[in-house]
Design an enzyme around this catalytic site. Structure first.
Site, PDB file in Angstrom:
ATOM      1  N   ASN A  69       0.875  -0.958   0.070  1.00 22.99           N
ATOM      2  CA  ASN A  69      -0.002  -0.058  -0.127  1.00 22.99           C
ATOM      3  C   ASN A  69       0.845   1.178   0.164  1.00 22.99           C
ATOM      4  OD1 ASN A  69      -1.740   1.902   0.627  1.00 22.99           O
ATOM      5  ND2 ASN A  69      -2.353   1.250   2.506  1.00 22.99           N
ATOM      6  N   LYS A  89       0.354   4.218  -0.426  1.00 23.15           N
ATOM      7  CA  LYS A  89      -0.399   5.662   0.230  1.00 23.15           C
ATOM      8  C   LYS A  89      -0.136   6.534  -0.764  1.00 23.15           C
ATOM      9  CE  LYS A  89      -0.348   3.246   4.799  1.00 23.15           C
ATOM     10  NZ  LYS A  89      -0.174   3.550   6.326  1.00 23.15           N
ATOM     11  N   HIS A 149      -9.518   1.416   4.780  1.00 18.86           N
ATOM     12  CA  HIS A 149      -8.387   1.445   5.790  1.00 18.86           C
ATOM     13  C   HIS A 149      -8.432   2.669   6.982  1.00 18.86           C
ATOM     14  CE1 HIS A 149      -4.200   2.638   6.707  1.00 18.86           C
ATOM     15  NE2 HIS A 149      -3.789   1.496   6.027  1.00 18.86           N
ATOM     16  N   GLU A 164      -6.858   4.806   7.824  1.00 17.16           N
ATOM     17  CA  GLU A 164      -6.612   6.124   7.771  1.00 17.16           C
ATOM     18  C   GLU A 164      -7.675   6.766   6.920  1.00 17.16           C
ATOM     19  OE1 GLU A 164      -3.035   5.617   5.615  1.00 17.16           O
ATOM     20  OE2 GLU A 164      -1.804   5.054   7.507  1.00 17.16           O
ATOM     21  N   GLU A 168      -5.723  -4.755  10.802  1.00 16.60           N
ATOM     22  CA  GLU A 168      -4.619  -3.885  10.966  1.00 16.60           C
ATOM     23  C   GLU A 168      -4.920  -3.024  12.207  1.00 16.60           C
ATOM     24  OE1 GLU A 168      -2.516  -2.569   6.988  1.00 16.60           O
ATOM     25  OE2 GLU A 168      -4.219  -1.416   7.304  1.00 16.60           O
ATOM     26  N   GLY A 177       2.538   2.240  11.021  1.00 13.20           N
ATOM     27  CA  GLY A 177       3.473   3.295  10.850  1.00 13.20           C
ATOM     28  C   GLY A 177       4.234   3.707  12.169  1.00 13.20           C
ATOM     29  N   SER A 216       3.103  -2.315  10.537  1.00  9.80           N
ATOM     30  CA  SER A 216       4.650  -2.222  10.791  1.00  9.80           C
ATOM     31  C   SER A 216       5.212  -3.619  10.549  1.00  9.80           C
ATOM     32  CB  SER A 216       4.997  -2.137  12.537  1.00  9.80           C
ATOM     33  OG  SER A 216       4.595  -0.611  12.528  1.00  9.80           O
TER      34      SER A 216
HETATM   35  P1  PGA Z   1       2.392   0.184   7.833  1.00 12.56           P
HETATM   36  O1  PGA Z   1       1.350   0.460   7.202  1.00 12.56           O
HETATM   37  O2  PGA Z   1       3.510  -1.173   7.286  1.00 12.56           O
HETATM   38  O3  PGA Z   1       3.389   1.396   7.331  1.00 12.56           O
HETATM   39  O4  PGA Z   1       2.537   0.231   9.384  1.00 12.56           O
HETATM   40  C1  PGA Z   1       0.250  -0.517   6.953  1.00 12.56           C
HETATM   41  C2  PGA Z   1      -0.977  -0.118   6.423  1.00 12.56           C
HETATM   42  O5  PGA Z   1      -1.325   1.083   6.442  1.00 12.56           O
HETATM   43  O6  PGA Z   1      -1.426  -0.702   5.409  1.00 12.56           O
END
Ligand code: PGA
Length: 264
Positions: free
Chosen positions: A21, A23, A113, A115, A183, A189, A227
Site C-alpha cells: 500500500n 499510500k 483503511h 486512515e 490492521e 507506521g 509495521s
Molecule cells: P505500515 O502500514 O506497514 O507502514 O505500518 C500498513 C498499512 O497502513 O496498511
C-alpha cells in the site's frame, strides 16, 4: 491483468498475498522507479518468491496507469487501488469509481483503511457499500479492520473487530470472494506490533465470524498489516490464519518489500 492472476483455484489459496500500500507517497518518477526495482529484483530472484506468494501493488490513483504500463513486463504482479467511490458513476466531483479502477487494470481495491476511517470519516456502513460495489464490478475488496490503542487497552479489541466484520463485510454469493486485512491502528507506521498470540486470536476470531457471511470462510485471505517489516515477517506470516500481509512503509523500498515476500 484480471482476477485470474489472483483467483485461480484451489492451491492458489495456499499462497500468501503480499500487498504493498504505497499510500500518498512519491511522484510519478518515484512510482516508475519503485516498480522497475521490484520487477528487476523478481526477475533475478532465485528464491522463487512469485511461485510461493502472490504480489499486489496499490499505488496512488494517478500512478496506476504508469505502474500498469511497467507491469506488462511482469503480468504476475496484480494491481490495486487504495479506495473507490461509493457511487457507481455520474456527478461526483473528485471521485474514482470501481468500474474505472477495473477499466484501468486493477483487480483489487483496499476498502476502509483506518486512515480513511479516521481522516475521511468513513463509517462501517459506507465501507460495506463500497465493498458491495467493488464486488459487483468484479474487483476483490480488501476490507480493513482493526482496533485503536485505546480500544485495545480497555479490552475492547475483539468486540470492535467483531462489530467491524459484521457491519463491513457484505453477504457473499456462492462465487464471491473478499480479502480481509486485520490492521491494529496503533501498529500502523509506529514500529509496534501485536504479540503472535494476539494476532492468532484475532485472525481466528475473524475466520469464525466470516461463517456468518459466506459458505466458504476458508477461501477468504486474512492479511495482517501494521509495521510488517523484513525482521518480523517470518514470525507474523507463519501464524495460523495469517494469509499474507498489507504493507505500508516497507513497501516503498523494493528490497524490504520483497524480503517480506521472501519470508512468506
Ligand atoms: P505500515 O502500514 O506497514 O507502514 O505500518 C500498513 C498499512 O497502513 O496498511
Amino acid at each position: 491483468m484480471g482476477n485470474s492472476v489472483i483467483n485461480s483455484l484451489p492451491d492458489y489459496i495456499m499462497k500468501k498475498l503480499i500487498a504493498g500500500n504505497w499510500k500518498m507517497n512519491g511522484g510519478i518518477n518515484d512510482a516508475k522507479t519503485l516498480i522497475a526495482n521490484i520487477i528487476n529484483t523478481l526477475s533475478t530472484d532465485d528464491s522463487q518468491i512469485q511461485t510461493r506468494s502472490d504480489i499486489l501493488i496499490c499505488p496512488p490513483f494517478l500512478h496506476i496507469p504508469a505502474v500498469r504500463h511497467s507491469l506488462h513486463s511482469n503480468p504476475h504482479i496484480a494491481l490495486g487501488a487504495q479506495d473507490c467511490s461509493i457511487y457507481e458513476d455520474g456527478a461526483h466531483t473528485g471521485d474514482i469509481s470501481a468500474a474505472m479502477l477495473k477499466d484501468s487494470g486493477c483487480s483489487h481495491v483496499i476498502i476502509g483503511h483506518s486512515e480513511r476511517r479516521q481522516n475521511n470519516s468513513e463509517t462501517d456502513d459506507l465501507i460495506a457499500r463500497k465493498a458491495r460495489l467493488a464486488l459487483d464490478k468484479d474487483l476483490m475488496p480488501i476490507i480493513c479492520v482493526g482496533e485503536t490503542a485505546q480500544e485495545r487497552e480497555s479490552g475492547e479489541a475483539e468486540n470492535i473487530v467483531t462489530r467491524q466484520i459484521r457491519a463491513c463485510v457484505p453477504e457473499l454469493g456462492t462465487f464471491e470472494e473478499i480479502t480481509i486485512a486485520y490492521e491494529p491502528v496503533w501498529a500502523i507506521g509506529t514500529g509496534k506490533i501485536p504479540t503472535p498470540d494476539d494476532v492468532t486470536t484475532m485472525h481466528s476470531l475473524i475466520r469464525r465470524l466470516l461463517k456468518e457471511k459466506t459458505a466458504r470462510p476458508e477461501r477468504v485471505r486474512i492479511l495482517y498489516g501494521g509495521s510488517l517489516k523484513p525482521d518480523n515477517a517470518k514470525i507474523l506470516l507463519a501464524l495460523p490464519n495469517v494469509d499474507g500481509g498489507l504493507i505500508g512503509g516497507a513497501s516503498l523500498k523494493a528490497k524490504d518489500f520483497l524480503a517480506i515476500a521472501a519470508a512468506a
